[in-house]
Design an enzyme around this catalytic site. Structure first.
Site, PDB file in Angstrom:
ATOM      1  N   CYS A  86     -31.243   3.077  20.276  1.00 14.45           N
ATOM      2  CA  CYS A  86     -30.415   4.098  20.003  1.00 14.45           C
ATOM      3  C   CYS A  86     -31.294   5.509  19.812  1.00 14.45           C
ATOM      4  O   CYS A  86     -30.799   6.514  20.257  1.00 14.45           O
ATOM      5  CB  CYS A  86     -29.569   3.960  18.787  1.00 14.45           C
ATOM      6  N   CYS A 139      -6.739  -8.637   5.195  1.00 17.84           N
ATOM      7  CA  CYS A 139      -5.219  -8.386   4.439  1.00 17.84           C
ATOM      8  C   CYS A 139      -4.337  -9.287   5.313  1.00 17.84           C
ATOM      9  O   CYS A 139      -3.515 -10.168   4.719  1.00 17.84           O
ATOM     10  CB  CYS A 139      -4.882  -7.091   4.703  1.00 17.84           C
ATOM     11  N   CYS A 177     -22.980   0.770  25.117  1.00 13.22           N
ATOM     12  CA  CYS A 177     -24.258   1.562  25.095  1.00 13.22           C
ATOM     13  C   CYS A 177     -25.580   0.284  25.444  1.00 13.22           C
ATOM     14  O   CYS A 177     -26.285   0.296  26.473  1.00 13.22           O
ATOM     15  CB  CYS A 177     -25.013   2.078  23.893  1.00 13.22           C
ATOM     16  N   HIS A 226       0.763  -1.153  -0.111  1.00 20.64           N
ATOM     17  CA  HIS A 226       0.099  -0.045  -0.159  1.00 20.64           C
ATOM     18  C   HIS A 226       0.951   1.212   0.028  1.00 20.64           C
ATOM     19  O   HIS A 226       0.266   2.495  -0.068  1.00 20.64           O
ATOM     20  CB  HIS A 226      -0.909  -0.117   1.271  1.00 20.64           C
TER      21      HIS A 226
END
Lengths: 278, 153
Positions: free
Chosen positions: A194, A130, A239, A96
């Site tokens: 949410c 990867c 949460c 990369h």
């Protein structure tokens, strides 16, 4: 680490004092909050980064790369980027190159449709793909410091780029719809979705916390509460724990779907990673 | 000796836990009449002083998370989500307040407010809280007694 949040506390005291004075509860949105137009079909007319809901002291810490403790993780990620690992003897940089160019758009465009696996992939899952498929290296644990470091490093390359996820690819719309279902589903003993906090009540105090829109543009984020950087899925879990629900697993299809949907809710917000929050 | 302590103690522990859950955790029986619960959930009358503590406690009522209460102004951080509770006793009867605390969804359809003494319709509750209510029947009575002291707007 010690952070001075005294003025923030004073601000909240003032808010409580105003309320106790008998005024009706109203969103405490300051006039100077930076807002962005919401994407088409969005339930809100404007979208706001979590940054705008934090105190000036917390904002200042995020704004200064030398003060922002999240850069310890970003720096670790950069080191790993350049370090060979696995049976192929390759580092990220070998394929990369310079991350500031090759990764510039990644943080703004993920999660992304992965045609080969016929599912969306977020940055964390892509990093592990990867590693296992190209590098011959072991997958990192989802919340490991290596994973957080690499994800932070990659997403930081997109800082300032507007979130621009492509929902037209593959079944992205179906995943987004699944995430939307979860967003509006009430969970746990406290029976909250949410949306109860982050759509219906952003800008309101929930005891000592000022509720934000729950946007994802700042993740991975350094949280003062965590004294460290964590993934978006860790925040989701937090949460769910708070509403006394059985959380989904980090990296699960459910959290990935929610991540896809949140990306939609934040289309157009600039990527802020690595952000700093309470 | 044929006694297998592991199995026995496990079975005994299980029995004790089950008994404990059945007594303490599930919701008490109640009857809704005209938008309220006229009959107290417990034989012991509600104690407003205890109710004040339950209302403040973040792991119990945590009423201040969402509501401002002038009478609790010694406490920092009052929420802005729901209406202030000042004068609640002038707006609602004791029976109505009891139902609002037990299961507010029976009074305000779709409200964000959790039902504090119900397990009805809950989804993916964490194991630790499964089958349990946020407040015990006595907590509810105490909170209602406290709310009944909020008679000034």
């Amino acid at each position: 680490m010690m952070f001075d949040v005294s003025i923030g506390k004073l601000g909240r005291w003032a808010t409580a004092a105003v309320l106790l004075g008998g005024l009706a509860a109203q969103p405490a949105l300051a006039g100077d909050m930076k807002t962005y137009p919401a994407p088409e079909g969005h339930p809100l007319s404007e979208i706001i980064s979590g940054y705008e809901f934090r105190t000036p002291e917390t904002q200042a810490l995020q704004d200064d790369d030398f003060e922002n403790p999240a850069f310890l993780w970003v720096d670790q990620g950069e080191e790993l980027w350049n370090t060979a690992d696995g049976t192929a003897g390759k580092a990220c940089a070998d394929c990369h190159g310079n991350a500031s160019e090759s990764m510039k758009m990644v943080g703004a465009t993920f999660p992304k449709w992965d045609a080969k696996n016929n599912r969306p992939v977020n940055i964390e899952l892509q990093i592990n793909q990867c590693r296992t498929e190209q590098m011959g290296a072991d997958a990192w644990k989802y919340e490991s410091s290596e994973m957080i470091g690499m994800t932070s490093f990659v997403r930081t390359q997109s800082r300032g780029e507007p979130v621009n996820v492509d929902f037209s690819e593959g079944d992205m719309e179906a995943w987004k719809a699944k995430g939307k279902d979860l967003y509006y589903t009430r969970f746990g003993q406290l029976d909250l979705a949410c949306s109860n906090c982050h759509e219906d009540n952003y800008g309101n105090q929930i005891r000592s916390d000022l509720l934000s829109q729950g946007q994802s543009n700042g993740f991975p984020t350094y949280r003062l509460k965590w004294q460290g950087v964590g993934t978006l899925h860790r925040r989701f879990k937090g949460c769910m724990d708070q509403v006394r629900a059985k959380p989904y697993k980090r990296g699960s299809d459910e959290f990935l779907a929610l991540e896809v949907y949140l990306a939609y809710r934040g289309v157009g917000l600039p990527v802020e990673a690595p952000a700093l929050r309470n | 000796m044929m006694f297998k302590p592991g199995i026995w103690s496990g079975a005994l522990l299980g029995a004790v836990l089950t008994a404990g859950v059945a007594v303490a955790a599930g919701p008490a029986d109640y009857e809704i009449v005209d938008g309220g619960i006229p009959k107290a959930l417990t034989a012991q009358p509600g104690n407003a002083e205890n109710g004040r503590e339950v209302a403040i406690n973040r792991k119990l009522g945590n009423c201040l998370a969402c509501h401002a209460v002038t009478k609790l102004s010694d406490q920092p951080y009052h929420g802005e989500i729901g209406p202030p509770l000042d004068g609640a006793a002038t707006r609602w009867s004791e029976a109505e307040l009891r139902l609002i605390v037990v299961n507010s969804k029976k009074v305000f359809e779709g409200t964000m407010m959790p039902g504090f003494h119900t397990t009805e319709g809950l989804n993916r509750v964490a194991e630790k809280f499964e089958g349990k209510t946020i407040l015990s029947a006595q907590d509810v009575e105490d909170v209602v007694a406290f709310l009944m002291t909020l008679n000034e707007e």
